[in-house]
Design an enzyme around this catalytic site. Sequence first.
Site, mmCIF file in Angstrom:
data_model
loop_
_atom_site.group_PDB
_atom_site.id
_atom_site.type_symbol
_atom_site.label_atom_id
_atom_site.label_comp_id
_atom_site.label_asym_id
_atom_site.label_seq_id
_atom_site.Cartn_x
_atom_site.Cartn_y
_atom_site.Cartn_z
ATOM 1 N N CYS A 1 79.190 49.155 55.345
ATOM 2 C CA CYS A 1 78.409 47.937 55.114
ATOM 3 C C CYS A 1 79.291 46.698 55.310
ATOM 4 C CB CYS A 1 77.754 47.969 53.734
ATOM 5 S SG CYS A 1 76.411 46.767 53.577
ATOM 6 N N HIS B 1 74.708 52.842 53.998
ATOM 7 C CA HIS B 1 75.470 53.302 52.837
ATOM 8 C C HIS B 1 75.461 54.821 52.766
ATOM 9 C CE1 HIS B 1 76.569 49.607 50.652
ATOM 10 N NE2 HIS B 1 75.519 49.091 51.290
ATOM 11 N N GLU C 1 77.415 56.743 51.276
ATOM 12 C CA GLU C 1 77.915 57.281 50.007
ATOM 13 C C GLU C 1 76.792 57.636 49.029
ATOM 14 O OE1 GLU C 1 77.445 52.903 49.143
ATOM 15 O OE2 GLU C 1 78.051 54.125 50.866
#
Length: 231
Positions: free
Chosen positions: A110, A207, A209
């Site tokens: 990001c 994202h 994660e």
Amino acid sequence: MRPVIGITCYVEPAAYTVWETPAALLPYDYVRQVERAGGQPVILPPAGDPVSVIGRLDGLILAGGGDVDPGRYAADPHPNTSYIRKFRDEAEFRLVRAALAAGMPLLGICRGMQVLNVALGGTLHQHVPDVVGHTGHSPAPGSYGRLPVRLAPELAKIYDAEEITPAHYHHQSIERLADGLVVTGTAEDGTIEAVDLNEHVRAVQWHPEVDEDGPLFDDFVARFRSARRGG
């Protein structure tokens, strides 16, 4: 031995147990994914001389966060540009340059992709809805959007798919692509969602994660091992 992976972090007011105080903090999903992939996560606050730790790391992750100071790419701030932390910019731009000079594996996420692009001479769209006409990349505060991303072969091999629908939470994106970067992922509206600099340096605008599986983190650790072997 687990490769030591440095992860940049926020410095923001935070509340926990009985305390409300400025804190160096990071969403735990970053830590979880690095540990799950076989790395040893180490959080890097934007303090002191962060470049001095480069020689002790095996890889670097530039985490998400607030907007990059538009002065770094000779632009005036957009009304929606926010959460600028110039001290974090200074630390992370130095880290990027040091990591690239050292040939260190690097993954930008990001804001991390935006830092990489600007550090290499690119510019940013400061408010994506002005460009694409919708808010799907950041639908509401604290809510991820799910938009499809078409992947180039390099990323498609990692995800075992030519298209994915990852979690998005960004209102800025790459405008002018920096020299040397290659686009490896694009949203349907044309937003650049992933770039590569070389076989060991990659960044994505979404994202990764937050999802349960983490092929991008698995590949990142594997790339570190390849670099250690000289392959």
